[in-house]
Design a protein around this motif. Structure first.
Motif, PDB file in Angstrom:
ATOM      1  N   GLN A  75      61.023  54.667  66.910  1.00  0.00           N
ATOM      2  CA  GLN A  75      59.870  55.153  67.674  1.00  0.00           C
ATOM      3  C   GLN A  75      58.649  55.329  66.766  1.00  0.00           C
ATOM      4  OE1 GLN A  75      62.910  56.680  67.676  1.00  0.00           O
ATOM      5  NE2 GLN A  75      63.651  56.272  69.745  1.00  0.00           N
ATOM      6  N   ASP A  76      58.867  55.904  65.580  1.00  0.00           N
ATOM      7  CA  ASP A  76      57.748  56.082  64.654  1.00  0.00           C
ATOM      8  C   ASP A  76      57.268  54.745  64.095  1.00  0.00           C
ATOM      9  OD1 ASP A  76      57.655  58.795  65.077  1.00  0.00           O
ATOM     10  OD2 ASP A  76      58.772  59.321  63.265  1.00  0.00           O
ATOM     11  N   PHE A  77      58.187  53.792  63.967  1.00  0.00           N
ATOM     12  CA  PHE A  77      57.800  52.449  63.533  1.00  0.00           C
ATOM     13  C   PHE A  77      56.864  51.824  64.563  1.00  0.00           C
ATOM     14  CE2 PHE A  77      58.559  47.828  63.565  1.00  0.00           C
ATOM     15  CZ  PHE A  77      58.279  47.513  62.251  1.00  0.00           C
ATOM     16  N   GLU A  78      57.252  51.885  65.838  1.00  0.00           N
ATOM     17  CA  GLU A  78      56.428  51.302  66.909  1.00  0.00           C
ATOM     18  C   GLU A  78      55.064  51.974  66.997  1.00  0.00           C
ATOM     19  OE1 GLU A  78      57.024  48.537  68.557  1.00  0.00           O
ATOM     20  OE2 GLU A  78      58.929  48.341  67.495  1.00  0.00           O
ATOM     21  N   ALA A  79      55.019  53.286  66.779  1.00  0.00           N
ATOM     22  CA  ALA A  79      53.772  54.039  66.892  1.00  0.00           C
ATOM     23  C   ALA A  79      53.000  54.120  65.581  1.00  0.00           C
ATOM     24  CB  ALA A  79      54.082  55.452  67.382  1.00  0.00           C
ATOM     25  N   PHE A 106      60.553  50.545  57.864  1.00  0.00           N
ATOM     26  CA  PHE A 106      59.711  51.045  56.785  1.00  0.00           C
ATOM     27  C   PHE A 106      58.251  50.785  57.129  1.00  0.00           C
ATOM     28  CE2 PHE A 106      63.733  49.720  54.897  1.00  0.00           C
ATOM     29  CZ  PHE A 106      64.107  50.859  54.199  1.00  0.00           C
ATOM     30  N   ILE A 107      57.409  51.756  56.790  1.00  0.00           N
ATOM     31  CA  ILE A 107      55.964  51.602  56.967  1.00  0.00           C
ATOM     32  C   ILE A 107      55.260  52.166  55.732  1.00  0.00           C
ATOM     33  CG2 ILE A 107      56.103  51.764  59.484  1.00  0.00           C
ATOM     34  CD1 ILE A 107      55.028  54.630  59.296  1.00  0.00           C
ATOM     35  N   CYS A 108      53.999  51.797  55.575  1.00  0.00           N
ATOM     36  CA  CYS A 108      53.152  52.458  54.589  1.00  0.00           C
ATOM     37  C   CYS A 108      52.508  53.638  55.297  1.00  0.00           C
ATOM     38  CB  CYS A 108      52.074  51.515  54.048  1.00  0.00           C
ATOM     39  SG  CYS A 108      50.996  52.321  52.826  1.00  0.00           S
ATOM     40  N   GLY A 109      52.530  54.804  54.648  1.00  0.00           N
ATOM     41  CA  GLY A 109      52.000  56.008  55.266  1.00  0.00           C
ATOM     42  C   GLY A 109      50.513  56.230  55.074  1.00  0.00           C
ATOM     43  N   PHE A 110      49.836  55.352  54.322  1.00  0.00           N
ATOM     44  CA  PHE A 110      48.395  55.504  54.152  1.00  0.00           C
ATOM     45  C   PHE A 110      47.697  55.131  55.463  1.00  0.00           C
ATOM     46  CE2 PHE A 110      49.514  56.100  49.899  1.00  0.00           C
ATOM     47  CZ  PHE A 110      48.410  56.384  49.111  1.00  0.00           C
ATOM     48  N   PRO A 111      46.658  55.883  55.834  1.00  0.00           N
ATOM     49  CA  PRO A 111      45.991  55.651  57.125  1.00  0.00           C
ATOM     50  C   PRO A 111      45.546  54.198  57.323  1.00  0.00           C
ATOM     51  CG  PRO A 111      45.191  57.674  56.124  1.00  0.00           C
ATOM     52  CD  PRO A 111      46.063  56.987  55.095  1.00  0.00           C
ATOM     53  N   GLY A 112      45.942  53.641  58.452  1.00  0.00           N
ATOM     54  CA  GLY A 112      45.542  52.299  58.850  1.00  0.00           C
ATOM     55  C   GLY A 112      46.402  51.172  58.294  1.00  0.00           C
ATOM     56  N   HIS A 113      47.207  51.430  57.290  1.00  0.00           N
ATOM     57  CA  HIS A 113      47.978  50.356  56.668  1.00  0.00           C
ATOM     58  C   HIS A 113      49.073  49.814  57.589  1.00  0.00           C
ATOM     59  CE1 HIS A 113      46.733  51.168  52.230  1.00  0.00           C
ATOM     60  NE2 HIS A 113      45.737  51.371  53.070  1.00  0.00           N
ATOM     61  N   CYS A 114      49.802  50.703  58.239  1.00  0.00           N
ATOM     62  CA  CYS A 114      50.846  50.247  59.166  1.00  0.00           C
ATOM     63  C   CYS A 114      50.215  49.417  60.287  1.00  0.00           C
ATOM     64  CB  CYS A 114      51.596  51.446  59.744  1.00  0.00           C
ATOM     65  SG  CYS A 114      52.857  51.013  60.962  1.00  0.00           S
ATOM     66  N   GLN A 115      49.116  49.908  60.834  1.00  0.00           N
ATOM     67  CA  GLN A 115      48.426  49.185  61.902  1.00  0.00           C
ATOM     68  C   GLN A 115      47.934  47.824  61.427  1.00  0.00           C
ATOM     69  OE1 GLN A 115      48.001  52.368  61.048  1.00  0.00           O
ATOM     70  NE2 GLN A 115      47.926  53.653  62.879  1.00  0.00           N
ATOM     71  N   ALA A 116      47.642  47.709  60.137  1.00  0.00           N
ATOM     72  CA  ALA A 116      47.182  46.435  59.571  1.00  0.00           C
ATOM     73  C   ALA A 116      48.351  45.494  59.246  1.00  0.00           C
ATOM     74  CB  ALA A 116      46.361  46.696  58.315  1.00  0.00           C
ATOM     75  N   GLY A 117      49.591  45.943  59.496  1.00  0.00           N
ATOM     76  CA  GLY A 117      50.743  45.071  59.295  1.00  0.00           C
ATOM     77  C   GLY A 117      51.655  45.431  58.144  1.00  0.00           C
ATOM     78  N   GLN A 118      51.360  46.538  57.458  1.00  0.00           N
ATOM     79  CA  GLN A 118      52.203  46.933  56.329  1.00  0.00           C
ATOM     80  C   GLN A 118      53.374  47.761  56.857  1.00  0.00           C
ATOM     81  OE1 GLN A 118      50.126  48.885  53.122  1.00  0.00           O
ATOM     82  NE2 GLN A 118      51.815  48.586  51.707  1.00  0.00           N
ATOM     83  N   ARG A 119      54.286  47.033  57.482  1.00  0.00           N
ATOM     84  CA  ARG A 119      55.485  47.620  58.066  1.00  0.00           C
ATOM     85  C   ARG A 119      56.543  46.541  58.193  1.00  0.00           C
ATOM     86  NH1 ARG A 119      54.621  48.939  64.231  1.00  0.00           N
ATOM     87  NH2 ARG A 119      54.714  46.855  65.064  1.00  0.00           N
TER      88      ARG A 119
END
Length: 169
Positions: A75-79, A106-119
């Motif tokens: 769930q946290d991965f998707e969000a 796994f995701i990067c916890g820095f703001p915006g990184h996960c949304q940019a594809g770092q997951r």
């Protein structure tokens, strides 16, 4: 030192008797690009052609000033939610053992990184073994059984030799 050699001897004997494979694969996430939000790495594409198994290791290499690694729930991965991770890694060269079958996120916890594809989502499978003789074609059973026996014998002798060499010192 004697107890260390005794423990090593018992471990080696158990490996030989049980036929346990100690081989695992180490994967550098993102290959030479590493774990980054720059450079256009598509981590899902990177993982798509790989078969991850229990015992394999993921290595995340990154600049600690700009990235981290957070293991999260599906769930946290998707969000892209990094606020309640299962685990957090921050040393810049994190080796993570894949210990259980199933999906790992796994995701990067820095703001915006996960949304940019770092997951990345990893599907971990159980360690596979050789197919049983019942599944081999009838025409190749005796040859395949002989090859399987030779492979196991070679593996057993190799482990035994490795263990014995450890006692030479």
């Amino acid at each position: 030192m004697g107890s260390v050699k005794k423990t090593l001897a018992i471990s080696c004997l158990m490996m030989v008797l049980c036929g346990v494979s100690v081989a695992s694969t180490v994967y550098q996430v993102g290959d030479s690009a590493g774990w980054t939000s720059m450079g256009g790495v598509d981590y899902q594409d990177w993982s798509a052609d790989k078969n991850f198994h229990v015992g394999d290791v993921l290595v995340f290499n990154y600049n600690i000033e700009f990235h981290n690694v957070k293991q999260v729930t599906s769930q946290d991965f998707e969000a892209c939610n990094a606020t309640s991770p299962i685990a957090t890694y921050t040393n810049g060269s994190d080796a993570i053992n894949l210990e259980r079958i199933g999906h790992v996120y796994f995701i990067c916890g820095f703001p915006g990184h996960c949304q940019a594809g770092q997951r990345i989502e990893i599907l971990v499978s159980p360690v596979t073994s050789s197919p049983s003789p019942a599944h081999w074609p009838l025409s190749s059973r005796s040859s395949a059984s002989s090859d399987l026996y030779s492979d196991k014998l070679l593996w057993t002798l190799s482990v035994l030799a490795f263990c014995l060499l450890g006692f030479a010192y």
